[in-house]
Design an enzyme around this catalytic site. Structure first.
Site, short mmCIF file in Angstrom:
data_model
loop_
_atom_site.label_atom_id
_atom_site.label_comp_id
_atom_site.label_asym_id
_atom_site.label_seq_id
_atom_site.Cartn_x
_atom_site.Cartn_y
_atom_site.Cartn_z
N LYS A 109 18.60 -0.62 6.20
CA LYS A 109 18.42 -1.32 4.92
C LYS A 109 19.66 -2.15 4.59
O LYS A 109 19.54 -3.26 4.03
CB LYS A 109 18.12 -0.32 3.81
CG LYS A 109 16.74 0.30 3.88
CD LYS A 109 15.62 -0.73 3.72
CE LYS A 109 15.52 -1.28 2.32
NZ LYS A 109 14.34 -2.19 2.16
N THR A 167 17.80 -0.22 -1.55
CA THR A 167 18.09 1.14 -1.98
C THR A 167 19.57 1.33 -2.30
O THR A 167 20.42 0.61 -1.75
CB THR A 167 17.69 2.15 -0.88
OG1 THR A 167 18.14 3.45 -1.21
CG2 THR A 167 18.30 1.76 0.46
N ASP A 168 19.87 2.31 -3.13
CA ASP A 168 21.28 2.64 -3.40
C ASP A 168 21.94 3.34 -2.22
O ASP A 168 23.17 3.45 -2.16
CB ASP A 168 21.41 3.50 -4.66
CG ASP A 168 20.64 4.80 -4.62
OD1 ASP A 168 19.97 5.08 -3.60
OD2 ASP A 168 20.69 5.55 -5.62
N GLU A 169 21.15 3.79 -1.25
CA GLU A 169 21.72 4.51 -0.12
C GLU A 169 22.61 3.64 0.76
O GLU A 169 23.40 4.17 1.55
CB GLU A 169 20.61 5.17 0.71
CG GLU A 169 19.84 6.21 -0.08
CD GLU A 169 18.92 7.06 0.77
OE1 GLU A 169 19.33 7.43 1.89
OE2 GLU A 169 17.81 7.36 0.31
N PHE A 225 4.22 3.56 -1.80
CA PHE A 225 4.44 4.16 -3.11
C PHE A 225 4.85 3.13 -4.17
O PHE A 225 4.12 2.87 -5.14
CB PHE A 225 5.49 5.26 -2.97
CG PHE A 225 6.01 5.82 -4.27
CD1 PHE A 225 5.15 6.13 -5.31
CD2 PHE A 225 7.36 6.06 -4.43
CE1 PHE A 225 5.63 6.66 -6.51
CE2 PHE A 225 7.85 6.59 -5.61
CZ PHE A 225 6.99 6.89 -6.65
N ALA A 242 0.82 -1.21 0.00
CA ALA A 242 0.00 0.00 0.00
C ALA A 242 0.86 1.26 0.00
O ALA A 242 0.33 2.37 0.07
CB ALA A 242 -0.94 0.01 1.20
N TYR A 301 18.33 5.14 8.42
CA TYR A 301 17.57 4.45 7.37
C TYR A 301 18.47 3.55 6.54
O TYR A 301 18.20 2.34 6.40
CB TYR A 301 16.88 5.47 6.46
CG TYR A 301 16.45 4.88 5.12
CD1 TYR A 301 15.58 3.80 5.07
CD2 TYR A 301 16.93 5.39 3.92
CE1 TYR A 301 15.19 3.24 3.86
CE2 TYR A 301 16.55 4.84 2.71
CZ TYR A 301 15.69 3.77 2.68
OH TYR A 301 15.31 3.23 1.48
#
Length: 348
Positions: free
Chosen positions: A161, A132-134, A11, A9, A157
């Site tokens: 991840k 993520t690329d982060e 993005f 639910a 964050y």
């Protein structure tokens, strides 16, 4: 295919759910419905016969197991995550709980289900952990993130991840669970929560509010239209090699200030006001630990699986701005609730 989507639910998850339902797959969305998950993002497919929803916290291992047993998925797309860097600075504990403990539970629920499958279905089963690329940290002026780039996360964050990525890899190597990992660049497009850069700028501009730009606006990101990302995820799950990582990027590097200027140009064209929207740009204090540049090398995905991004930055931004102009019914209630109105992530 029967696809179970955690965080469906949100993005990217809702975009994936809408795509797969449209392709005829049977889809079960599992989502806790926190501030980031909204059933309104699933409204286009909510009444489809091949769509189902279950409100489940991925930290609830028992409920996850029940969902697996009842739905009998062929593939799991794990997208449930706390994902906003500014929020992670203020509420790191929530990111540790969801992104690490929650991922552990998804992996364990997947393993228990997978081990009990008949051999043919067991061989076909896949778990795609979406990251993520982060996790790679910050790039200098040159170079690109590759799948073998060492991890160097800089925020709560990205650290959470990175830990989740390592768990996913460990479950493949230790238990043989057929896990794949994808690391994507900055997504944008319809249904993105109005706390991220592009929707914040669009909606602030429409409301005549200041357009906040962190620092000098020179931080660079590689922008990926969400529907292109969804196509990549489906391809990785269907044809990717278990145990491998695949970077997904749009090859659209822009500074934050360039992004803001482009939004202003599009709004000047499609939502004209007495003065240019760029006059609302306001430079504000930078985010603590703000990575300077991200850029993805998607060669593995492009050469091995044949993926190509369908949208350029220009076409994707045009579609995005027009969508927000046409869909106040979706974002209006969120703005009234204060989402994206007040800045987060400043150290006290």
């Amino acid at each position: 295919m029967r696809a179970l989507i955690t965080g469906g639910a949100g993005f990217i998850g809702s975009a994936l759910a809408r795509h797969l339902v449209g392709q005829g797959a049977d889809v079960l969305v599992v989502d806790k419905l926190t501030y980031a998950g909204h059933l309104s993002s699933l409204e286009p497919v909510a009444k489809a016969a091949n769509f189902a929803f279950a409100q489940i916290d991925i930290c609830d291992r028992a409920k996850l197991g029940e969902a697996f047993a009842a739905f009998q998925p062929d593939a799991v797309f794990h997208l449930a995550a706390e994902s906003h860097v500014d929020r992670s600075i203020e509420h790191a504990h929530e990111f540790i709980a969801t992104n690490l403990v929650g991922t552990f539970n998804v992996l364990e629920a997947s393993r228990a289900y997978w081990e009990a499958l008949p051999q043919e279905r067991k061989q076909a089963f896949r778990v795609l952990h979406v990251s993520t690329d982060e996790v790679y940290g910050s790039l200098g002026a040159d170079g690109l993130f590759r799948e073998d780039t060492p991890y160097d996360p800089r925020s709560p964050y990205s650290a959470s991840k990175a830990g989740a990525d390592h768990l996913a890899s460990a479950w493949f190597h230790t238990y043989g669970l057929p896990v794949l990992i994808s690391n994507c660049s900055n997504n944008y497009g319809p249904y993105q929560l109005p706390e991220k850069l592009i929707p914040v700028i669009i909606l602030n501009a429409l409301e005549g509010r200041p357009l906040p730009v962190y620092g000098d606006g020179g931080n660079i990101r590689d922008w990926l239209y969400v529907d292109d990302h969804v196509e990549a995820l489906c391809l990785i799950a269907a044809k990717g090699e278990a145990g491998r990582c695949y970077n997904v990027g749009g090859r659209n590097e822009r500074t934050n200030l360039q992004v803001v200027h482009r939004v202003c140009e599009l709004l000047d064209a499609h939502a004209k006001k007495a003065s240019a929207h760029k006059e609302l740009i306001t430079f504000v204090a930078d985010r603590p630990g703000h990575d300077r540049r991200y850029a993805i090398d998607a060669t593995r995905l492009e050469s091995e699986l044949g993926w190509r991004a369908g949208e350029t930055f220009e076409t994707g931004m045009e579609r995005t701005v027009r969508w927000y102009l046409d869909n106040e019914s979706w974002w209006g209630p969120l703005r009234k609730a204060g989402v994206g109105v007040k800045r987060q992530g400043l150290l006290k």
